[in-house]
Write an enzyme that holds these catalytic residues in place. Sequence first.
Site, mmCIF file in Angstrom:
data_model
loop_
_atom_site.group_PDB
_atom_site.id
_atom_site.type_symbol
_atom_site.label_atom_id
_atom_site.label_comp_id
_atom_site.label_asym_id
_atom_site.label_seq_id
_atom_site.Cartn_x
_atom_site.Cartn_y
_atom_site.Cartn_z
ATOM 1 N N TYR A 103 16.745 2.421 -5.374
ATOM 2 C CA TYR A 103 16.947 2.410 -3.921
ATOM 3 C C TYR A 103 17.073 3.841 -3.422
ATOM 4 C CZ TYR A 103 17.163 -2.304 -2.135
ATOM 5 O OH TYR A 103 16.806 -3.545 -1.689
ATOM 6 N N GLU A 114 17.199 4.697 0.448
ATOM 7 C CA GLU A 114 17.178 4.820 1.913
ATOM 8 C C GLU A 114 17.613 6.222 2.326
ATOM 9 O OE1 GLU A 114 18.146 1.941 0.526
ATOM 10 O OE2 GLU A 114 18.023 0.286 1.975
ATOM 11 N N ASP A 166 -4.599 5.591 14.984
ATOM 12 C CA ASP A 166 -4.487 4.833 13.733
ATOM 13 C C ASP A 166 -5.796 5.077 12.974
ATOM 14 O OD1 ASP A 166 -4.573 2.956 11.728
ATOM 15 O OD2 ASP A 166 -3.883 1.297 12.963
ATOM 16 N N THR A 214 -3.169 3.830 6.612
ATOM 17 C CA THR A 214 -2.859 3.248 5.314
ATOM 18 C C THR A 214 -3.424 4.212 4.279
ATOM 19 O OG1 THR A 214 -4.884 1.944 5.472
ATOM 20 C CG2 THR A 214 -2.820 0.818 5.991
ATOM 21 N N LYS A 258 -7.418 2.443 1.823
ATOM 22 C CA LYS A 258 -8.784 2.089 2.253
ATOM 23 C C LYS A 258 -9.727 3.224 1.826
ATOM 24 C CE LYS A 258 -7.330 -0.968 6.020
ATOM 25 N NZ LYS A 258 -5.932 -0.715 6.433
ATOM 26 N N ARG A 270 -1.653 0.876 -2.199
ATOM 27 C CA ARG A 270 -1.462 0.092 -0.973
ATOM 28 C C ARG A 270 -0.204 0.575 -0.263
ATOM 29 N NH1 ARG A 270 -3.872 -4.181 0.885
ATOM 30 N NH2 ARG A 270 -5.312 -3.870 -0.828
HETATM 31 N N1 DSN Z 1 -6.781 -5.904 7.069
HETATM 32 C C1 DSN Z 1 -7.294 -4.603 7.394
HETATM 33 C C2 DSN Z 1 -8.775 -4.626 7.555
HETATM 34 O O1 DSN Z 1 -9.413 -5.358 6.830
HETATM 35 O O2 DSN Z 1 -9.320 -3.912 8.369
HETATM 36 C C3 DSN Z 1 -6.644 -3.993 8.562
HETATM 37 O O3 DSN Z 1 -5.301 -4.287 8.586
#
Ligand code: DSN
Length: 487
Positions: free
Chosen positions: A75, A77, A252, A281, A284, A290
Amino acid sequence: MTSSSPSGQGADYAATASEAYRAALRVIESVEPRVAEATRKELADQRGSLKLIASENYASPAVLLTMGTWFSDKYAEGTVGHRFYAACQNVDTVEALAAEHARELFGAPYAYAQPHSGIDANLVAYWAILATRIETPGLAELGAKHVNDLSEADWEKLRAKLGNQRLLGMSLDTGGHLTHGFRPNISGKMFHQRQYGTDPATGFIDYDAVAAAAREFKPLVLVAGYSAYPRRVNFAKMREIADEVGATLMVDMAHFAGLVAGKVFTGDEDPVPHAHITTTTTHKSLRGPRGGLVLATEEYAPAVDKGCPMVLGGPLSHVMAAKAVALAEARRPEFREYAQSVADNAQALADGFIKRDGSLVTGGTDNHLVLLDVTSFGLTGRQAESALLDSGIVTNRNAIPADPNGAWYTSGIRFGSPALTTRGFGADDFDRVAELVVEVLSNTQPAAGPNGPSKAKYTLADGTAERVRAAAAELLDANPLYPGLTL
Ligand code: DSN
């Protein structure tokens, strides 16, 4: 993997990773063999299909292995050097490294590596914007320096102030994300929202229309970024619009962070120098674990830094460690080659569809994704997605602007190049992928359900799935996933 490989260390690296995974699977097997089996099968399935989901990728063994450690048990925080738990010195090390790599890679003054996901990163950003913007004059009027100093009664007054904040973001059907003010999402409930779309004639963002909407609506937050818009965005223009109406620009970049990291998007197309807050994120096109990440200017950094406890619980320290590894990979020169190939390959895929009479939203792409309108094949997105899956091609159905089939059945299929580019696919391979997709869709017919016409049922001409799977296998064998990795 090829020169696009996340690590590129060759045979020794693969042999060492193989040993690590074999040992890990034996350990898992001794407790719950079905999990070990499903894990093996997941690798086999990923190796054996054409993964074209635009938001997915293949992280390196180094990134994946980093997530399986004792950092998971800790933990922590708080923030680096200021934790609410004892013995966080090693978490401090990895969180500081993740933030340092992110700052250096993206040229951001401040980076926050704790968000567990994209929605968490966006929630942190939204609350940071509210907390920062209400300080003048909201907090001063209440005699407080920071939201944490407020009494319950003052919170009540503050909530009244927060009640009518406005957010302008891109609509879901034109390529925005749920968290950009979509009504059923919390972002569409915590803000008074309005959505901008794209030009119905071209499918492109119309910056004059965004500016007109901003002038009329006067948002506190202007959100730019997308999950299904196949074009680049001019973030300098978005910042001009935000400045004109006094809005905070939040970008974003979850989908295209890899193209920013790899310097394919530079100048006006690089969001970081233009946005007040940039979220992403990490899994991707950035090809990490993730998770989420927030980048901010000095002005917004103190509020973002309070993401925990405002929005987040204990950080996932094992994932922050993996973010540090992935960001270190993304700072290597070979990541730039990878990012350029992602863009080139998406272009080849789009060209492959166009020359076979496919109809693309916006008529093409200049990022990592392609949105094919499947109504010209007489299909819904749902039917097309299923027929492609039967043939070993993994995609996702996606709404197109003003979609006649709605968000569930949809009329589009979204394709992305990041994952297959990691495997080493080149432009010719992507042209062949377009050919295979068109072969499947041309051989798919809508079918009736028990109550008449159906948006889900379909028939695939005999032999199509087998023929396409065999052709796909040739491409997959020529570009193996994790070459040399044996379980
Ligand atoms: N689920 C993602 C996507 O496929 O674009 C975005 O959150």
